[in-house]
Write a protein that holds these residues in place. Structure first.
Motif, short mmCIF file in Angstrom:
data_model
loop_
_atom_site.label_atom_id
_atom_site.label_comp_id
_atom_site.label_asym_id
_atom_site.label_seq_id
_atom_site.Cartn_x
_atom_site.Cartn_y
_atom_site.Cartn_z
N GLY A 1 0.79 -1.22 0.00
CA GLY A 1 0.00 0.00 0.00
C GLY A 1 0.82 1.27 0.00
O GLY A 1 1.89 1.35 0.63
N GLU A 2 0.32 2.28 -0.70
CA GLU A 2 0.91 3.62 -0.70
C GLU A 2 2.40 3.60 -1.01
O GLU A 2 3.21 4.27 -0.36
CB GLU A 2 0.66 4.33 0.65
CG GLU A 2 -0.80 4.50 1.01
CD GLU A 2 -1.00 5.12 2.37
OE1 GLU A 2 -0.13 5.91 2.81
OE2 GLU A 2 -2.02 4.82 3.01
N ASP A 3 2.78 2.81 -2.00
CA ASP A 3 4.20 2.71 -2.40
C ASP A 3 5.09 2.35 -1.21
O ASP A 3 6.20 2.88 -1.05
CB ASP A 3 4.68 4.00 -3.05
CG ASP A 3 4.12 4.19 -4.44
OD1 ASP A 3 3.71 3.19 -5.07
OD2 ASP A 3 4.06 5.35 -4.91
N GLY A 4 4.60 1.42 -0.39
CA GLY A 4 5.38 0.95 0.73
C GLY A 4 5.24 1.74 2.00
O GLY A 4 5.86 1.40 3.01
N ARG A 5 4.40 2.78 2.00
CA ARG A 5 4.26 3.63 3.19
C ARG A 5 2.99 3.36 3.99
O ARG A 5 2.79 3.99 5.03
CB ARG A 5 4.30 5.10 2.77
CG ARG A 5 5.62 5.53 2.14
CD ARG A 5 5.64 7.03 1.87
NE ARG A 5 4.59 7.42 0.93
CZ ARG A 5 4.71 7.39 -0.38
NH1 ARG A 5 5.85 6.97 -0.94
NH2 ARG A 5 3.73 7.76 -1.16
N ALA A 6 2.13 2.48 3.52
CA ALA A 6 0.87 2.21 4.23
C ALA A 6 1.17 1.58 5.58
O ALA A 6 1.72 0.48 5.65
CB ALA A 6 -0.01 1.31 3.39
N ASP A 7 0.79 2.24 6.66
CA ASP A 7 1.23 1.78 7.97
C ASP A 7 0.55 0.48 8.38
O ASP A 7 1.14 -0.30 9.14
CB ASP A 7 0.99 2.85 9.04
CG ASP A 7 1.95 2.68 10.21
OD1 ASP A 7 3.10 2.27 9.99
OD2 ASP A 7 1.55 2.95 11.36
N GLU A 8 -0.67 0.22 7.89
CA GLU A 8 -1.29 -1.06 8.24
C GLU A 8 -0.53 -2.23 7.62
O GLU A 8 -0.34 -3.29 8.25
CB GLU A 8 -2.77 -1.09 7.82
CG GLU A 8 -3.04 -1.26 6.34
CD GLU A 8 -2.85 0.01 5.52
OE1 GLU A 8 -3.10 -0.05 4.30
OE2 GLU A 8 -2.48 1.07 6.09
N ASP A 9 -0.03 -2.04 6.39
CA ASP A 9 0.75 -3.10 5.74
C ASP A 9 2.14 -3.22 6.35
O ASP A 9 2.65 -4.32 6.57
CB ASP A 9 0.87 -2.82 4.24
CG ASP A 9 -0.45 -2.94 3.51
OD1 ASP A 9 -1.39 -3.55 4.06
OD2 ASP A 9 -0.56 -2.42 2.39
N LEU A 10 2.76 -2.07 6.63
CA LEU A 10 4.10 -2.10 7.23
C LEU A 10 4.05 -2.70 8.63
O LEU A 10 4.93 -3.49 9.01
CB LEU A 10 4.69 -0.69 7.27
CG LEU A 10 6.15 -0.58 7.71
CD1 LEU A 10 7.05 -1.43 6.82
CD2 LEU A 10 6.60 0.88 7.69
N ALA A 11 3.02 -2.37 9.39
CA ALA A 11 2.89 -2.94 10.74
C ALA A 11 2.74 -4.46 10.66
O ALA A 11 3.37 -5.20 11.43
CB ALA A 11 1.70 -2.32 11.46
N CYS A 12 1.92 -4.93 9.74
CA CYS A 12 1.73 -6.37 9.59
C CYS A 12 3.03 -7.03 9.12
O CYS A 12 3.41 -8.10 9.63
CB CYS A 12 0.60 -6.65 8.60
SG CYS A 12 0.20 -8.39 8.42
N ALA A 13 3.71 -6.40 8.18
CA ALA A 13 4.98 -6.95 7.68
C ALA A 13 6.00 -7.06 8.80
O ALA A 13 6.69 -8.07 8.96
CB ALA A 13 5.52 -6.06 6.56
N GLU A 14 6.10 -6.01 9.61
CA GLU A 14 7.06 -6.03 10.72
C GLU A 14 6.66 -7.04 11.79
O GLU A 14 7.52 -7.69 12.40
CB GLU A 14 7.19 -4.62 11.31
CG GLU A 14 7.86 -3.64 10.35
CD GLU A 14 7.86 -2.22 10.86
OE1 GLU A 14 7.21 -1.95 11.91
OE2 GLU A 14 8.49 -1.35 10.22
#
Length: 238
Positions: free
Chosen positions: A144-157
């Motif tokens: 999401g959002e060229d890698g900046r979507a916090d819901e996706d980044l939080a899940c990834a982390e």
């Protein structure tokens, strides 16, 4: 084993060969929806590169059901909403889907030896597959959002955390996802192709006991559920 987090555009800058192990993350809502489709009985999900390809595949395979982002449209029997999908009967069906960056993200890493598609609802199962099968660097694609979507980044982390430190707690990661722009946008008002429960369903942790593995089959990128037996002592913390 270690992890690197990349956006879809950044994948184009990764030198050959392709990543050996890739995890493509979308929380709101593509891979939450995919997990619900499998829970409702779908056999496989074909990831189409375009809306035209999805409709062409649906035309060649009339028994398949097509899914899209946004409001309903001719030729598409499903929309990208876990709240709307949870009552669907998909027993034995093939779903062909075209969404935005989420489908593109999986197609961008189709040459990897192992491709997992993930959201919070399958986080622990995904981490367990990585612990059992991965070595070297795991490439986690934040769609999401060229890698900046916090819901996706939080899940990834979180998935990375559970992979390397199985005691990692989910609470802070879920709070970040709940406070993300995507969650706020989907929580305000009701629009076609969405359901008021979508955000809550996207933030359910480990709802399903399977990971989701994508691989090329007959030139198509196909997503299938991969059952993961529960670990001794229960599921994720948090």
């Amino acid at each position: 084993m270690d992890a690197r987090f990349l956006s879809i555009p950044a994948l184009a800058e990764v030198p050959s060969p392709a990543p050996s192990v890739a995890v493509v993350v979308d929380v709101m809502r593509a891979y939450t929806v995919a997990a619900w489709a499998f829970a409702r009985g779908a056999e496989k999900i074909v990831l189409a590169a375009s809306r035209a390809e999805a409709l062409a595949l649906r035309s060649r395979h009339p028994e398949w059901v097509a899914l899209k982002d946004g409001p309903p449209a001719p030729g598409f029997g499903l929309v990208n909403s876990p709240g709307l999908l949870r009552s669907a009967d998909l027993a034995g069906r093939t779903v062909v889907r075209k969404t935005t960056a989420r489908t593109v993200g999986a197609l961008a890493v189709k040459d990897a030896e192992l491709v997992l598609c993930a959201a919070f609802v399958v986080a622990e199962a995904t981490a367990r597959v990585l612990r059992e099968r991965a070595a070297g660097t795991v490439t986690i694609v934040v769609t999401g959002e060229d890698g900046r979507a916090d819901e996706d980044l939080a899940c990834a982390e979180y998935i990375a955390g559970r992979t390397f430190e199985p005691g990692t707690d989910a609470a802070a990661f879920l709070r970040r996802a709940a406070a993300s722009r995507a969650a706020a946008e989907r929580a305000t008002g009701v629009r076609e192709g969405a359901h008021p429960d979508d955000v809550a369903l996207c933030l359910e942790l480990d709802r399903f006991p399977f990971a989701m593995v994508a691989a090329v089959e007959d030139s198509l990128m196909v997503l299938r559920p991969h059952p993961v037996p529960p670990a001794d002592g229960g599921g994720a913390a948090g």
